[in-house]
Design an enzyme around this catalytic site. Structure first.
Site, short mmCIF file in Angstrom:
data_model
loop_
_atom_site.label_atom_id
_atom_site.label_comp_id
_atom_site.label_asym_id
_atom_site.label_seq_id
_atom_site.Cartn_x
_atom_site.Cartn_y
_atom_site.Cartn_z
N CYS A 132 27.84 5.56 88.95
CA CYS A 132 28.10 6.78 88.15
C CYS A 132 29.09 6.49 87.02
O CYS A 132 28.87 6.90 85.87
CB CYS A 132 28.61 7.89 89.03
SG CYS A 132 29.71 7.38 90.32
N HIS A 244 33.50 12.93 86.62
CA HIS A 244 34.31 11.73 86.42
C HIS A 244 34.83 11.71 84.98
O HIS A 244 34.09 12.03 84.04
CB HIS A 244 33.48 10.47 86.64
CG HIS A 244 33.17 10.13 88.07
ND1 HIS A 244 33.66 10.84 89.15
CD2 HIS A 244 32.38 9.15 88.60
CE1 HIS A 244 33.21 10.30 90.28
NE2 HIS A 244 32.41 9.28 89.98
C1 2RA Z 1 32.31 6.79 93.73
N1 2RA Z 1 31.07 5.53 92.07
O1 2RA Z 1 32.67 7.54 92.80
C2 2RA Z 1 31.30 5.70 93.49
C3 2RA Z 1 30.02 5.96 94.23
N2 2RA Z 1 29.39 7.15 93.81
O2 2RA Z 1 32.73 6.88 94.90
#
Ligand code: 2RA
Length: 341
Positions: A132, A244
């Site tokens: 991601c 994120h």
């Molecule tokens: C996380 N990128 O954010 C890793 C797996 N999705 O934990």
């Protein structure tokens, strides 16, 4: 004529989002199957906003023959067991786990960045979905790389707890509540308290002191965008449910001003530029949830290096970071290779 598509891991965070996005984008479907572990067998789940429901089948007994595509969102262990049998049954697999991402015979695809690489899927009948935190970053970097040639990237991530699954979200919720009422905030899912805290550790530690999440960002960016780009990452878990964020410092071969970068990003596929140098003139994680876009804010020159820029990149990690990218790969596969008359 549409496609017969299987969503494997249909009851998890990403699997549910895959079903939601298949319905939102009106993916051409003849049939869709929701598949998960035996624990969920027989569960009735919504097929996005279609008003239809799906009965969950048991992955252990599921026969992939006759199905066109399978979107997997069950982690590397499950993918190791079931992706090969799906692919060899003639069902093209789009796998969200990290298992096949660095396999030279498996394309690792972000459609806005390297769509042409999907042609390599025939080797194993498998296509890998990136991590991601990688996906959103390369969407923002691709147009700038084309314009001015990226030499080096330094990225710090601020990753939401949904990246760690439903357990991570539950822990943030329960821990936050417990702290308010004076109950235990003992970490269960994460290594340390996540409520009102940040944890500089995602996935396992490697011998050089970096973590596997940081390694993924380095090697996946090189495979998707350009192997010559030098990347260093610090991946941090933060007390945010979904979305994120990334602080990205970029050094280019050629000069590029902040204004030029803004003008390029404003017109780039998958990017939404929100960048006003005023209170609130930038995007925060809570504003990206449910959106398809990779948001870019805080574009500014870095005077400490020659041809440097700083960016702030935010995206819904369950969507562009996983489910949306997987569905976009399925759309690309259908358009380019699995045309139905
Ligand atoms: C996380 N990128 O954010 C890793 C797996 N999705 O934990």
């Amino acid at each position: 004529m549409g496609y017969r598509v299987v969503v494997v891991g249909a009851t998890g965070n990403v699997g549910r989002e895959m079903l939601q996005i298949l319905s939102e984008r009106q993916f051409p479907l003849d049939e869709v199957a929701a598949v998960a572990s035996s624990r969920s067998q027989g569960d009735i789940i919504d097929f996005g906003d279609t008003g239809e429901t799906l009965k969950v089948s048991n992955l252990e007994h599921f026969d992939f023959s006759g199905w066109d595509m399978a979107l997997f969102a069950i982690g590397s262990e499950g993918s190791k067991l079931h992706v090969p049998r799906a692919a060899s049954a003639g069902c093209t697999v789009i796998d969200n786990s990290s298992l096949y991402r660095m396999d030279p015979d498996v394309p690792l695809i972000v459609p806005e960045v390297n769509a042409e690489a999907i042609a390599g899927y025939r080797a194993k009948n498998i296509i890998a979905n990136p991590n991601c935190s990688t996906a959103q970053m390369v969407v923002a970097l691709k147009p700038l790389h084309d314009a001015a040639g990226i030499k080096r990237v330094v990225v710090s991530t601020y990753q939401s707890v949904s990246g760690a699954g439903k357990g991570g979200m539950d822990e943030l919720f329960n821990q936050s509540r417990n702290i308010f009422v004076g109950d235990s905030a003992e970490p269960q899912h994460f290594t340390k308290q996540i409520a009102f805290n940040v944890i500089p550790h995602i996935d396992s530690f490697l011998d050089d002191g970096s973590t596997k999440e940081e390694w993924k960002m380095v090697v996946e960016t090189k495979k998707i965008l350009d192997p010559k780009i030098k990347v260093t990452a610090t991946c941090v878990r933060v007390p945010v449910f979904v979305g994120h964020s990334e602080s990205v410092n970029v050094e280019f071969e050629r000069e590029i001003s902040a204004q030029e970068a803004q003008d390029i990003l404003r017109e780039s596929p998958g990017v939404m530029l929100v960048d006003k140098r005023e209170d609130g003139g930038y995007v925060t994680p809570v504003e990206c949830v449910g959106d398809y876009a990779t948001f870019v804010s805080r574009v500014r020159e870095d005077p400490t290096v020659e041809n440097g820029l700083n960016l702030w990149v935010v995206s819904d990690n369950l969507r562009k970071g996983a489910a949306l990218n997987a569905v976009q790969i399925a759309e690309l596969l259908g358009r380019k290779h699995l045309q139905k008359e």
